[in-house]
Scaffold this active site. Structure first.
Site, mmCIF file in Angstrom:
data_model
loop_
_atom_site.group_PDB
_atom_site.id
_atom_site.type_symbol
_atom_site.label_atom_id
_atom_site.label_comp_id
_atom_site.label_asym_id
_atom_site.label_seq_id
_atom_site.Cartn_x
_atom_site.Cartn_y
_atom_site.Cartn_z
ATOM 1 N N HIS A 1 9.779 -11.203 9.924
ATOM 2 C CA HIS A 1 10.765 -12.276 9.822
ATOM 3 C C HIS A 1 10.439 -13.184 8.633
ATOM 4 C CE1 HIS A 1 13.800 -15.057 11.600
ATOM 5 N NE2 HIS A 1 13.093 -15.963 10.911
ATOM 6 N N GLU A 2 9.213 -13.666 8.585
ATOM 7 C CA GLU A 2 8.832 -14.578 7.506
ATOM 8 C C GLU A 2 8.730 -13.850 6.170
ATOM 9 O OE1 GLU A 2 8.972 -17.677 7.936
ATOM 10 O OE2 GLU A 2 9.199 -17.547 10.102
#
Length: 216
Positions: A25-26
């Site tokens: 996600h990051e």
């Protein structure tokens, strides 16, 4: 209070899916920002698939453990936000939207990965009760849950960042001012309207499983 043994088993099942969920996600945010001209995340060492650079001691460790041991209905948590400087973008509104959506897209990628893990595990003779298949199934649902969570139109979630780019500047500022209360709003949704989260999570998990050709 949930059974300690069951909680420890759940931790063993969720650890890898959760780490991959927050990492991709990051990293998705960081990669999108980099490709769109912002090197801030790269300079901070966040353009990486190393989970350790994204882990937040409270959001990635403490909160998920509290959720598990208290029997909270969702596994919740977060990683350190990726630093982004919109001044480096050529088309600011468009690029902010793309960077925001790149995080949930990373969760889709991980969900598809776990769907294939499930497919290969079942093909190798593992049953739905085996640890590896439990990890794969959990990985599909968890990443779909993360995607749905983050797309909710609540600042400071990714969905809130997307919505803000379609509002007039003055209204966007007022809209984003609710960010400090975003976590409380999210908790309220979980308590009183959890189907808003569960229904789309189940839909996308089922869709990914069907596309890969595995049962859930």
């Amino acid at each position: 209070m949930p059974d300690i043994g069951a909680s420890l088993h759940l931790i063993s099942v969720m650890a890898l899916p959760f780490l991959l969920a927050v990492t991709l996600h990051e990293a998705g945010h960081a990669l999108a920002a980099y490709r769109l001209g912002d090197r801030t995340a790269q300079a901070a060492g966040r353009l990486s698939l190393n989970p350790l650079v994204h882990v937040d001691p409270f959001g990635t460790v403490a909160i998920p453990l509290i959720a598990i041991f208290t029997g909270f209905p969702f596994l919740i948590g977060y990683a350190k936000p990726v630093p982004v400087d919109p001044r480096n973008f050529k088309k600011t509104r468009r690029d902010i939207v793309l960077v925001a959506l790149a995080g949930p897209f990373g969760n889709v990628v991980v969900a598809v990965f776990f769907a294939y893990v499930l497919r290969f595990a079942l093909g190798a003779g593992f049953t739905q009760d085996d640890w590896v298949t439990n990890v794969a199934v959990f990985g599909i649902f968890l990443n779909c849950l993360f995607m749905v969570f983050n797309l909710l139109p609540i600042p400071p979630l990714d969905g809130g960042a997307v919505v803000a780019q379609f509002l007039p500047s003055d209204l966007a500022i007022r809209y984003q001012s609710i960010a400090p209360f975003g976590f409380l709003i999210l908790m309220g949704i979980i308590i009183v309207a959890r189907d808003v989260i569960i229904a789309p999570t189940m839909f996308f998990a089922g869709l990914i499983a069907a596309l890969v050709g595995v049962p859930l």
